[in-house]
Design a protein around this motif. Sequence first.
Motif, short mmCIF file in Angstrom:
data_model
loop_
_atom_site.label_atom_id
_atom_site.label_comp_id
_atom_site.label_asym_id
_atom_site.label_seq_id
_atom_site.Cartn_x
_atom_site.Cartn_y
_atom_site.Cartn_z
N THR A 372 0.83 -1.20 0.00
CA THR A 372 0.00 0.00 0.00
C THR A 372 0.86 1.25 0.00
N ASN A 379 -5.18 5.39 1.30
CA ASN A 379 -4.11 4.49 0.88
C ASN A 379 -4.53 3.76 -0.39
N GLN A 380 -3.57 3.50 -1.24
CA GLN A 380 -3.84 2.85 -2.52
C GLN A 380 -3.02 1.57 -2.64
N VAL A 381 -3.68 0.50 -3.05
CA VAL A 381 -3.00 -0.79 -3.22
C VAL A 381 -2.15 -0.75 -4.49
N GLN A 414 -5.87 -9.03 1.44
CA GLN A 414 -6.57 -7.78 1.21
C GLN A 414 -5.75 -6.59 1.69
N LYS A 415 -5.66 -5.58 0.87
CA LYS A 415 -4.92 -4.34 1.12
C LYS A 415 -3.41 -4.51 1.04
N LEU A 419 -0.66 -3.20 5.21
CA LEU A 419 -1.93 -2.77 5.80
C LEU A 419 -2.75 -3.96 6.28
N ASN A 420 -2.47 -5.15 5.79
CA ASN A 420 -3.24 -6.32 6.20
C ASN A 420 -2.86 -6.83 7.58
N SER A 423 -5.34 -7.61 10.57
CA SER A 423 -6.72 -7.44 10.13
C SER A 423 -7.57 -8.69 10.34
N GLU A 429 -6.44 -10.21 -2.16
CA GLU A 429 -6.67 -8.83 -2.59
C GLU A 429 -7.27 -8.86 -4.00
#
Length: 735
Positions: A372, A379-381, A414-415, A419-420, A423, A429
Amino acid sequence: MAGKKGLLCLLLSAVLAMEGITITAADNNIPLLHTSDKVTALSGSISKTNTFENDNYIMNLDEATLGISLKDKKTGYVYESVVDDKNSNQSWKGFLSSGISVELCTSKAAMPERVDLIKGNAKKTFTYYKDGFDAAIEFPSYDFQIGLEVRLKEDGFSASVKQDSITEGEDYKLSAVYLYPLFGATKGAEKEGYILIPEGAGALINLTDNQGKYKTPYAKKIYGSNAGIEAFGESHYDEPAVVEPEKITAPVFGMVYTKSKQGFLGIAEDGQYNGEILAYPNGVMTDYNWVTARFNYREIYTMQTAAASGVPTFEKKPYMRDISISYKMVNGDQADYTGLAKVYQQYLLQKGDLQKQEDKFQIKVDFFGADTKKWFIFNQVVPMTTVKDMKDIIDNMVQSGVKDLMPVYTGWQQKGASLNYGSGKFKVERKLGSQSELYDLAKELKQKDISLVLKQDFLLANPKRFYNTAKDIVKGINQVLVEKPTNAYVFPTMYYMTPSKTLSLVNKWKDRYDDTAISNIALSSLPDTLFSYYSGGKIYTRGDTAGMYEEALKGLQDYNVSLENPNEYLWKYTGKFYDMPLSTSNYSYISKEVPFLPIVLRGYLPYWAGYSNFVANETEYFLKMLEYGAYPNFLLTKESPNKLRNTNSSYIYTSEYEVLKPTIENYYNSIGSVLRQVEGSGIKSHTYLNDKVVSVLYDNGVNIIINYSDSDFKNGEIMVGAMSYQVIGSNAGKR
């Protein structure tokens, strides 16, 4: 006659009582003392010896110092455990001449006070057995008592302390214990040989005259630093990251006397989770070379008094538990670091902590999925390798002849990778593909005898997510959240999840992936991290954490589990060992790096080196893999690593498959042609032919000679080029 013996014992007891020594008999079939000891004591001598013997060794006890001498009956060699040194100051003189020493702390001093048998004016009560003795030790001035148990074994001896033998007073509290720290110590360069320390994969400290040039000892915690006590440095993206020193993954140490062909391996058993390995080359404090384990009961930490300050204090509640060390002797051809590794290997096999795993040469390729980056407010993947990309790359590798593969998918969640963390979301993702695509690829690869491994971190937590910090996130024993610096831009720090949270995430993982096409998992962070922590009004020890991690791995027993650089207590749950260290921390007193861990594991637990695409000296690393028997490992992406510039994965500077493809094929063919010949075979011997040339002989007769020098090496008919290798006893020929 019986009356005379009784009178003699009474007279002896009176003499010993004046010396602060009491004796009892533990077995009616065992004489209270040997006759010769009685005569010596009655003649007025303070120092008396008691003798214990088996088929291999004779052990003598000096009751005044609790020192023992151990004689090898086969060779006649005698090991001593205490030193009578006239030149040291009083503090060190007492420590050197005591079989057991303790460190005690008080509320009046930040640092503990070391107390030995001399300084503490110890009173001792002995109980004797056929194979050893117990000593109840009292330090009256410190209102402190402790019990020592020593037993002679067929391969050496053991020393231990039971937790219920420890009694503390009001003022002095136990901080640490040393058990026979000077066993086998040598003075200066009086004996040829070396100290073995478990630094990285293994390292030696020569027993040479250091002429006082070293000022600090080797001191490192078993299983790495304790994040619950030791504060990390701050994370700064714009400054070079401090390289982490190599950790101790096995609770062992040793010493070898090469000329005498004798040596020993020390194994810290009970109490290892809060232990340290200490090695003192001569010139550091004393003229002696010695190595030992220190068992910590209380540690010093910083108690927070303000937002940015605190005072050092010791833990109020100790980590009370049994502690023990086993000393295992070697002689003859076994008296070298290979022999010590074999002794440790057999020890682990007998305990069931090391088991035979399938060993097949495979080149490991970690496919990096996504991370990310910051993009305005959100935030952008950043996708780097999709499921389809991974399939295409694997197909291309197989078509190019690279068929023995171990693909590992990392950052697939995911993310993305960073960032994962924490979680609990274990779906793919969406920018990388769908869950069904992942399952389909795993099934397709399985038909080609290739197992897809998913990499997961059940320990780290991203601080940008919401948590119940009272029970899910680790607080140090000072009740402050523990932050792990990343030295990265987007997320400068991470948290640790508590072991109970880790266990719940493991169960959540199982709910999703049980009975699916995914049957292989690789774990990072957890295998080589251990800490004490505060949660719910209670302090949990590193031993508590280790127990929870073992429970988590037992829950994954239906999976093929691979662990990254796992601590020894997790080896019994490990199917594959990733990231075997191939170097040390380069401390100045280290004379040689040796593959102690590889010798222990080879033939039982297969292992892989770290990423080959990030090493400074590619040729040397290539040769190290051959020397240590480690399989190659690469981190790959479909996209250029430039796209990761503004992510926490900006450390990845070379990973693009099209760039690394020739190197991968070269490693696969060249390293593979050698290591395929020793699949499942143990290392019989590892020998330095000179300072730059090593010989590695396997049990199946294959001999690999590696030349690290800038000139050719010639020995009879053997010729090895500079910075190259040769394989003997096979059809591989030379490079």
